[in-house]
Motif scaffolding. Structure first.
Motif, PDB file in Angstrom:
ATOM      1  N   LEU A 163       0.947  -1.241   0.121  1.00 53.71           N
ATOM      2  CA  LEU A 163      -0.153  -0.026  -0.085  1.00 53.71           C
ATOM      3  C   LEU A 163       1.014   1.214   0.048  1.00 53.71           C
ATOM      4  O   LEU A 163       1.723   1.269   1.027  1.00 53.71           O
ATOM      5  N   LEU A 164       0.657   2.291  -0.901  1.00 53.42           N
ATOM      6  CA  LEU A 164       1.636   3.307  -1.232  1.00 53.42           C
ATOM      7  C   LEU A 164       0.935   4.431  -0.512  1.00 53.42           C
ATOM      8  O   LEU A 164      -0.186   4.605  -0.822  1.00 53.42           O
ATOM      9  N   ARG A 165       1.620   5.149   0.365  1.00 54.30           N
ATOM     10  CA  ARG A 165       1.087   6.262   1.180  1.00 54.30           C
ATOM     11  C   ARG A 165       2.024   7.474   0.881  1.00 54.30           C
ATOM     12  O   ARG A 165       3.253   7.310   0.910  1.00 54.30           O
ATOM     13  N   PRO A 166       1.544   8.733   1.050  1.00 54.18           N
ATOM     14  CA  PRO A 166       2.299   9.693   0.795  1.00 54.18           C
ATOM     15  C   PRO A 166       3.737  10.066   1.884  1.00 54.18           C
ATOM     16  O   PRO A 166       3.705   9.433   3.228  1.00 54.18           O
ATOM     17  N   TRP A 167       4.676  10.322   1.449  1.00 50.79           N
ATOM     18  CA  TRP A 167       6.180  10.527   1.980  1.00 50.79           C
ATOM     19  C   TRP A 167       6.188  11.831   2.409  1.00 50.79           C
ATOM     20  O   TRP A 167       6.590  12.695   1.506  1.00 50.79           O
ATOM     21  N   ARG A 168       5.997  12.302   3.654  1.00 47.05           N
ATOM     22  CA  ARG A 168       5.867  13.404   3.957  1.00 47.05           C
ATOM     23  C   ARG A 168       7.145  14.021   4.587  1.00 47.05           C
ATOM     24  O   ARG A 168       8.040  13.105   4.938  1.00 47.05           O
ATOM     25  N   GLY A 169       7.349  15.304   4.787  1.00 48.62           N
ATOM     26  CA  GLY A 169       8.534  15.924   5.499  1.00 48.62           C
ATOM     27  C   GLY A 169       9.694  15.694   4.794  1.00 48.62           C
ATOM     28  O   GLY A 169      10.813  15.907   5.225  1.00 48.62           O
ATOM     29  N   VAL A 170       9.754  15.880   3.480  1.00 49.87           N
ATOM     30  CA  VAL A 170      10.844  15.635   2.546  1.00 49.87           C
ATOM     31  C   VAL A 170      11.100  16.938   1.758  1.00 49.87           C
ATOM     32  O   VAL A 170      10.035  17.407   1.215  1.00 49.87           O
ATOM     33  N   THR A 171      12.351  17.623   1.771  1.00 56.75           N
ATOM     34  CA  THR A 171      12.190  18.856   0.816  1.00 56.75           C
ATOM     35  C   THR A 171      12.601  18.536  -0.560  1.00 56.75           C
ATOM     36  O   THR A 171      13.271  17.268  -0.722  1.00 56.75           O
ATOM     37  N   VAL A 172      12.806  19.356  -1.372  1.00 60.22           N
ATOM     38  CA  VAL A 172      13.246  19.078  -2.661  1.00 60.22           C
ATOM     39  C   VAL A 172      14.925  18.839  -2.605  1.00 60.22           C
ATOM     40  O   VAL A 172      15.529  18.154  -3.296  1.00 60.22           O
ATOM     41  N   ASP A 173      15.465  19.821  -1.675  1.00 60.14           N
ATOM     42  CA  ASP A 173      16.671  19.633  -1.269  1.00 60.14           C
ATOM     43  C   ASP A 173      17.186  17.909  -1.054  1.00 60.14           C
ATOM     44  O   ASP A 173      18.318  17.661  -1.591  1.00 60.14           O
ATOM     45  N   ASP A 174      16.341  17.492  -0.250  1.00 56.89           N
ATOM     46  CA  ASP A 174      16.460  16.109   0.284  1.00 56.89           C
ATOM     47  C   ASP A 174      16.508  15.137  -1.143  1.00 56.89           C
ATOM     48  O   ASP A 174      17.496  14.434  -1.180  1.00 56.89           O
ATOM     49  N   VAL A 175      15.686  15.438  -1.952  1.00 51.71           N
ATOM     50  CA  VAL A 175      15.407  14.820  -3.200  1.00 51.71           C
ATOM     51  C   VAL A 175      16.695  14.718  -4.072  1.00 51.71           C
ATOM     52  O   VAL A 175      17.213  13.849  -4.413  1.00 51.71           O
TER      53      VAL A 175
END
Length: 333
Positions: free
Chosen positions: A220-232
């Motif tokens: 089950l796929l759920r939103p991955w929150r608390g991540v910034t574009v900088d982290d990506v």
């Protein structure tokens, strides 16, 4: 509306609505110099159009790429907002310790807005919402064949047609009038993988295509929150965040261990296959000379099933799955 066009002499795809200074000068130089049959500039939009030739006209202080049979596309420089978004990704990659370049050609007809040279070479492309899913698939296939993991970014308020059809990431609504501070852009569209029991509360239908809930465990796929574009910009080039492809060909960026968890739950499914993404050519037309390598896609006699990628011989308007994946006799009229 944006338009992608193939500049045939250099075998390069250009976004006519967001050109660099050099490419804008190149297109301007074609004004009045392209005749029918020269096939210098070939339109790659919309999805169902033939590959029409374009010629360039200058009218009322603006340049237009014009179809021989009618219709036109405005030729424009990339916006200041686009430039700042490139700078944001470029800065984030450098902060993570990676070498980063902008405007790098892949050698397969695509140009990366930001190229991040990490253990996983990542090509970030900043795209508008009105780019078609097919254009996105062709572009990402070309970048992947050149050894880059493509990652498309959009800050649009509306979900682009290509979002989650290719590796994608969005962000919260922020102003790009100036370069935002570090870590100001929150990433959206990322997913975490959980194991959930197959019940009607968790799944609209069984993952294994049974008519009734099986009671087993499925991803089950759920939103991955608390991540910034900088982290990506740090995690994707490091291989710590990776694309996952579902059997329905939806593509999500997930943690590396999330993909491993998904594959455990599905007997090995989940690998990202860009050359068979929806809208990308398959079969004989999809090799090094396919559309992703410059727009010379082989024609197909039949549409392709969105789930399994096979030819669809029984077709009804609006239908996306083949007879094997969804028999017509079970489909409501």
């Amino acid at each position: 509306m944006t338009a992608h066009a193939l500049y045939q002499p250099e075998d390069r795809v250009l976004d006519l609505s967001s050109l660099s200074d050099a490419d804008h000068a190149l297109i301007r130089s074609l004004a009045g110099r392209v005749d029918p049959g020269d096939r210098v500039l070939i339109c790659l939009e919309p999805d169902d159009a033939e590959r029409d030739e374009l010629h360039v006209e200058f009218r009322h202080g603006r340049y237009y790429a014009v179809h021989l049979e009618g219709g036109e596309h405005l030729v424009a420089l990339e916006s200041d907002e686009h430039k700042r978004q490139k700078e944001y990704w470029h800065r984030a990659a450098q902060d993570a310790g990676y070498r980063s370049d902008t405007g790098i050609g892949t050698g397969t007809g695509t140009v990366l807005d930001v190229a991040i040279h990490g253990p996983v070479r990542t090509g970030v492309e900043l795209r508008r919402a009105d780019v078609t899913a097919r254009a996105a698939a062709l572009n990402t296939s070309g970048a992947h064949r050149a050894g880059w993991l493509p990652l498309w970014f959009s800050d649009s308020d509306r979900t682009p047609k290509w979002f989650h059809r290719i590796p994608s990431v969005g962000c919260n609504r922020i102003s790009w009038d100036d370069l935002p501070p570090r870590r100001a852009a929150t990433a959206t569209g990322l997913r975490l993988v959980h194991a959930a029991r197959c019940t009607t509360e968790n799944f609209p239908r069984c993952f294994d295509r049974r008519r009734r809930p099986c009671g087993g465990y499925h991803p089950l796929l759920r939103p991955w929150r608390g991540v910034t574009v900088d982290d990506v910009a740090e995690m994707v080039p490091a291989g710590e965040a990776v694309p996952l492809q579902t059997p329905e060909r939806w593509i999500y960026v997930v943690p590396r261990f999330g993909l491993a968890h998904y594959q455990q739950l599905t007997d090995g499914l989940g690998a990202y296959l860009p050359d068979t993404a929806p809208g990308a050519p398959t079969g004989a037309g999809a090799g090094a000379g396919g559309a992703g390598a410059g727009g010379r896609a082989g024609s197909r006699a039949w549409p392709v099933c969105r789930r399994c990628g096979k030819d669809m011989f029984l077709v009804r308007p609006g239908r996306e799955l083949c007879e094997n994946c969804r028999p017509m006799m079970r489909e409501p009229m």
